[in-house]
Structure formats: C-alpha cells, structure tokens
Design a protein around this motif. Structure first.
Motif, short mmCIF file in Angstrom:
data_model
loop_
_atom_site.label_atom_id
_atom_site.label_comp_id
_atom_site.label_asym_id
_atom_site.label_seq_id
_atom_site.Cartn_x
_atom_site.Cartn_y
_atom_site.Cartn_z
N ILE A 118 -1.77 69.52 -66.55
CA ILE A 118 -1.03 69.21 -65.33
C ILE A 118 0.44 69.56 -65.53
O ILE A 118 0.88 69.82 -66.66
N GLY A 119 1.18 69.57 -64.43
CA GLY A 119 2.63 69.77 -64.50
C GLY A 119 3.34 68.44 -64.45
O GLY A 119 3.03 67.58 -63.63
N ALA A 156 1.72 70.22 -69.49
CA ALA A 156 1.25 69.23 -70.46
C ALA A 156 -0.28 69.25 -70.50
O ALA A 156 -0.93 69.28 -69.46
N ALA A 157 -0.82 69.20 -71.72
CA ALA A 157 -2.27 69.19 -71.91
C ALA A 157 -2.71 67.81 -72.39
O ALA A 157 -2.13 67.27 -73.35
N PHE A 158 -3.71 67.25 -71.73
CA PHE A 158 -4.29 65.96 -72.12
C PHE A 158 -5.69 66.24 -72.67
O PHE A 158 -6.53 66.82 -71.98
N VAL A 159 -5.90 65.84 -73.91
CA VAL A 159 -7.07 66.30 -74.66
C VAL A 159 -7.89 65.12 -75.17
O VAL A 159 -7.36 64.15 -75.72
N VAL A 160 -9.21 65.21 -74.97
CA VAL A 160 -10.17 64.31 -75.63
C VAL A 160 -10.81 65.11 -76.76
O VAL A 160 -11.37 66.19 -76.54
N ALA A 161 -10.69 64.59 -77.99
CA ALA A 161 -11.20 65.31 -79.17
C ALA A 161 -12.49 64.67 -79.66
O ALA A 161 -12.68 63.45 -79.57
N LYS A 162 -13.39 65.49 -80.17
CA LYS A 162 -14.64 64.97 -80.74
C LYS A 162 -14.56 64.84 -82.24
O LYS A 162 -15.49 64.33 -82.88
N GLU A 163 -13.46 65.31 -82.82
CA GLU A 163 -13.20 65.15 -84.25
C GLU A 163 -11.68 65.16 -84.45
O GLU A 163 -10.95 65.61 -83.56
N ALA A 197 -1.68 67.28 -82.51
CA ALA A 197 -1.02 68.08 -81.48
C ALA A 197 -0.50 69.39 -82.06
O ALA A 197 -0.57 70.44 -81.41
N ASP A 198 0.01 69.34 -83.29
CA ASP A 198 0.52 70.56 -83.93
C ASP A 198 -0.60 71.58 -84.15
O ASP A 198 -0.40 72.79 -83.99
N GLU A 199 -1.78 71.09 -84.51
CA GLU A 199 -2.92 72.00 -84.71
C GLU A 199 -3.35 72.63 -83.38
O GLU A 199 -3.71 73.82 -83.34
N LEU A 200 -3.31 71.85 -82.31
CA LEU A 200 -3.65 72.41 -81.00
C LEU A 200 -2.62 73.45 -80.58
O LEU A 200 -2.98 74.51 -80.05
N LYS A 201 -1.35 73.16 -80.83
CA LYS A 201 -0.30 74.12 -80.49
C LYS A 201 -0.48 75.42 -81.28
O LYS A 201 -0.36 76.53 -80.71
N HIS A 219 -1.21 65.71 -75.45
CA HIS A 219 -1.45 64.27 -75.52
C HIS A 219 -2.93 64.05 -75.86
O HIS A 219 -3.81 64.47 -75.10
N LEU A 220 -3.19 63.40 -76.96
CA LEU A 220 -4.55 63.08 -77.36
C LEU A 220 -4.92 61.72 -76.75
O LEU A 220 -4.25 60.72 -76.99
N VAL A 221 -5.98 61.70 -75.95
CA VAL A 221 -6.39 60.48 -75.24
C VAL A 221 -7.87 60.22 -75.51
O VAL A 221 -8.63 61.13 -75.86
N SER A 222 -8.26 58.95 -75.34
CA SER A 222 -9.67 58.60 -75.58
C SER A 222 -10.56 58.98 -74.41
O SER A 222 -11.75 59.26 -74.59
N GLU A 223 -10.00 58.99 -73.19
CA GLU A 223 -10.77 59.40 -72.03
C GLU A 223 -9.83 59.88 -70.93
O GLU A 223 -8.62 59.60 -70.96
N LEU A 224 -10.39 60.59 -69.98
CA LEU A 224 -9.63 61.13 -68.85
C LEU A 224 -10.07 60.44 -67.56
O LEU A 224 -11.26 60.11 -67.43
#
Length: 521
Positions: A451-452, A463-470, A474-478, A496-501
């Motif tokens: 989203i903006g 900005a990216a809001f991410v749910v990760a499975k492992e 943020a640096d690795e995603l960048k 932003h690493l989040v548990s759910e969206l």
C-alpha cells in the motif's frame, strides 16, 4: 406464452432426472436431489405462512450449510428474492442493510441468535424469523426460542398450492457487494442472469452428474453462487464447509472424491502450509482460482501438488461471473508470457479497456492501461433502491469495473489493480500487483500486500506488509527485491512483518482495511 427457464425449474429438473444423486452435504446433513426438493418445497410453505409472496425479500444470516441451500431455494420456489448478509459486517451496517432491503423474514443460524435478536430490534421492518442449524450451531442454540427451526419443523409443512409463475426478467436474488466503505450495495440478479451463469459455470467447471466440489465460500460472496448453482444445474454434489480450514478442506477433497477444487489465491497459499502427501487427491480433474492475482510460485505448487489442469476466472458480484467476465484455460498457460493474464471473455461475453471515466466506446490501444468494462449474459443491470448508482456503473449493457487493466496484442487481459488502489509516489503511478508479485517470489513469504503510506516528500511511499511462513528479516526481503529487475521507483521503502493481514467480507485481503489500520496508528 412459454415460461422462461428459472432457478425453481432448474432444481426440479435435477430432482426429476437424478433423484438419487447426492446433492448437498455438510457435517450434519446429506440430501439427495429428491430429498432436497422435498425440503425446499416444505421451506417454501413455511415462508408462505410467514407472509412471503413473490417479490418479497428474505434475508439470510447463515453460515455455508445444507440448510442455507434449503432456505435459499425455498425463497426461489415462491419467486421471492433472497439476500445473504455478510457475517463480517458490523451490526450497525447489517441493520442498515435490512432497512434498505425491507425483508419480510430473517432466516438465521442458531449460532448467530444474539446477533439476529439485535438486528430484529434495530430493524423492526423484519416481521418474522426462522432459525436454522449448521455444524457451528451449539446444541443449546438449536431448539431454543419461539422461532420455527429448520430442518426440525419442516415435517409440519407441505406445499399445498402452486406458486406464482417465474419469468427470466424477474429478480431472483440481491447480492451484496463487498469492499465498500458504507452500506453494501445490493446487486439485483434475475433468474435469466443466474441461469446463464449456471450454464457457463457448468461448462467451464466440468460439472456433470458425477462431479463434486467442496465449496468454502461464504454465503454472501458471489463465489458461493458460482461454486453452487452450476453444480446444482448439472445434478452434481456440493459439499459445504461452514468455516475455512485447510486441513479439513484437504480431508473433504479426499473423502468426498472431489473432482474440482476452487479457492482464492490466499487460501491456496494457506493450503501449502500443510503436508499434502497425507491426502489422496487423485480424483481431482481440475483446479481453479479467482478473486485476486495468483503469484507464479503458488501457481507452480497448484500445478505440481494439486492438479495439472488449472483455470482462472475474473468475474464479480455485478457480472455474475460465469457468463460475464474472462477466463484462462489450462492451455493458455502453455505460453509463459501469459502467466499473469486473466484470459479472454467467456462464451458470449465481451470485454473492453477504456479511458477511465470515459464513454464505453473510448477504447484505448493494445498495451495501454485503462478501465476494464464487461458485458455478458450474466451481468446485472440494477442496484436495489439505488437507481442513480445503477445508471453510473451499468451503461448500455456494460459494467464499469473500476479495475485497471491492459489488453495485449493477442487480446489477453491483464489486471493492474483497482483504480483507487493506485499508489502515487513522486508523481508516478504505481499499481501494487507487480510489487507484491516480486516480494512473493521470496521463498519465506506466504502473503504480501503493498500500500501507499502518506509521505511529506513523495506524497506516498511504498510499504510492504508480509506474512512469513519461516523466519525472514526486512533486510533479507529488501535484498531479494533489490536483486530483481523491478524498477527502483516501484520498490518498497519499508517492510513490515505481520502475523496476519486484514480481510474483507469475502475472505480476501483488504487493502482498504490495512490502510485504515495503518492510519490509525
């Protein structure tokens, strides 16, 4: 004068020719087509005793279940107009919906007894209520209260009169839109538009008397109709789940010998968190998705782990979907360059890309972005109690989608997101879909929404809001995104690493809700 084909006759034909075929199944009930027709006609009589006549609205506050089908088709039997309510809406919004619809009866799941009572007090226009039982109804909520209970009380009712005739132009149901900021608009479908969608759906889903689908859609979502009506039309078996659960879905695919699996991409991604080797999915002949873009990694997993025959549908509440919209056939995916396309129009449908806000004839050149408009036999033309809005979104048979899209030189359609999802950063337009696809390419990422966010210098920053499975940082995603060919100005400035969206009424991730949450912090 001959009568038009309608949804009442559709069920009657299936019950006549395939009476012993299993029709509808959930964790509590399992009806053949003959049994379903009998229960539906008894339900029609019950509704009639509550004052329901042809054209009257019937509101359904129900989880997906066999009894929801009985209530829905009980209304169809009379020529009444059912409308399924979004269970995720606030009581205030639901009460406003009831005031707008002015239904004569509310059919509610016993699990929602308190909410139903609150709505009846807030919307006294509802003069009667009927309780229904699903797998989610607690034992103490099945028989309590003074309202009739289905299926318990249906034995007391017999359809002892001939219902009014139904014609193709008659309103069949009111489908509530999702993702709106106020009271959902009521899209009016006719028996003709739903029958056309049933025909188109039976064709593209390979629905026949030996087919089976496990339907996980919520009842107010047009996807519920698309995963039910075509299969009832073909005398197939439909298995309902009251709530989404990946393990239970896989188990039902195996146990019910499902031939078709259809999910939104978010659910497909959740499915692959499970060990699919524990399930026998060999009966599946086709898999499909709709509702949002599918990233290439998840597409590959569906093809490798679920079924090699994949389709993609682009359709909406307004289009009825299966005879108004587009489709990617399995053969279309043989060309890797078409991977991100939503295909070409359904049979007897049409699509254009026009200047946003322009006339329906203002088509843009191939490769140029514009607004997608759709015409087809299942496309609606009216909005309940809002004729002015109907004139705005329906134009000479076309529906203005609000989606941005591109037609390539081969006439394949590509969606570029909602017009109102556009991120404007430094005066440059950025649609989220390509950015999300890039982030989803990281193997640790399960879900991503871009989203903006307001920015004093750039107007908006990505900005990216991410749910990760492992585990991932943020640096690795960048670093992952920086290593791709995504244009620099499209790259997220923060992760932003989040548990759910947050999700809307249909279970899809909602950018609007996410923007609201971010703004409130």
């Amino acid at each position: 004068m001959t009568r038009d084909t309608n949804l009442r006759d559709m069920l009657h034909r299936a019950a006549k020719w395939f009476p012993n075929n299993e029709a509808v199944v959930d964790d509590l009930y399992r009806y053949t087509y003959a049994e379903l027709k009998d229960q539906v006609q008894r339900m029609a009589k019950l509704l009639h005793t509550r004052g329901v006549r042809k054209g009257d609205r019937v509101a359904l506050l129900m989880y997906p279940s066999v009894q929801h089908v009985v209530a829905l088709f009980g209304a169809f039997e009379l020529g009444a107009v059912p409308s399924a309510l979004h269970l995720r809406e606030s009581p205030k919004i639901l009460a406003a919906v009831l005031e707008r619809l002015s239904p004569r009866v509310l059919v509610y799941d016993g699990a929602l007894e308190e909410l139903a009572g609150e709505l009846r007090r807030a919307a006294p226009v509802v003069s009667s209520a009927i309780r229904a039982i699903s797998e989610l109804t607690p034992p103490d909520k099945r028989d309590s209260g003074d309202d009739p209970v289905i299926p318990r009380d249906l034995d007391q009712y017999t359809l002892d009169f001939e219902p009014m005739p139904i014609y193709g132009h008659d309103t069949s149901m009111i489908a509530l839109s999702s993702g709106t900021t106020g009271v959902p608009k009521g899209i009016m479908h006719t028996h003709r538009t739903q029958i056309e969608s049933a025909r188109g759906g039976a064709f593209v889903f390979d629905a026949d008397p030996y087919a089976c689908i496990v339907n996980v859609s919520t009842t107010a979502f047009i996807g519920w109709y698309n995963c039910t009506i075509p299969f009832l039309n073909a005398a197939s078996k439909i298995v309902f789940m009251a709530q989404w659960d990946a393990k239970r879905f896989l188990q039902k695919l195996q146990d019910e010998r499902a031939t078709f699996a259809f999910l939104v991409p978010t659910m497909w991604r959740m499915l692959f968190r499970e060990d699919l080797d524990n399930y026998d999915l060999s009966n599946l002949k086709k898999a499909g998705y709709a509702g949002e873009p599918m990233d290439t990694r998840t597409m590959g997993l569906v093809r490798d782990k679920i079924c090699g025959n994949i389709i993609n549908i682009y359709g909406t509440t307004e289009t009825g979907s299966c005879a108004g919209g587009t489709m990617m056939y399995n053969e279309d995916y043989r060309d890797p360059s078409k991977q991100e396309s939503v295909g070409k129009p359904f049979l007897n449908a049409d699509v254009r890309v026009i200047q946003p806000g322009g006339a329906v004839t203002d088509e843009v050149a191939p490769g140029e972005e514009g607004e997608v408009i759709i015409r087809g036999l299942s496309v609606a033309s009216q909005v309940w109690d809002q004729p002015q809005l109907a004139r705005k979104i329906f134009d000479d048979g076309w529906w203005r989608s609000g989606d941005m899209g591109v037609l390539d030189t081969d006439n394949y359609l590509y969606l570029r997101g909602r017009i109102d999802d556009m991120i404007i950063s430094g005066g440059i337009n950025v649609l989220p879909s390509q950015v999300e696809e890039t982030v989803l390419g990281h193997p640790a990422v399960s879900e991503c929404v871009v989203i903006g966010i307001p920015d004093e210098q750039w107007g908006q920053r990505i900005a990216a809001f991410v749910v990760a499975k492992e585990p991932v940082t943020a640096d690795e995603l960048k670093a992952h995104v920086d290593a791709t060919d995504l244009s620099h100005y499209k790259r997220p400035r923060e992760y932003h690493l989040v548990s759910e969206l947050p999700r809307g009424n249909t279970g899809k991730v909602s950018r609007r809700l996410l923007r609201t949450q971010v703004a409130g912090k």
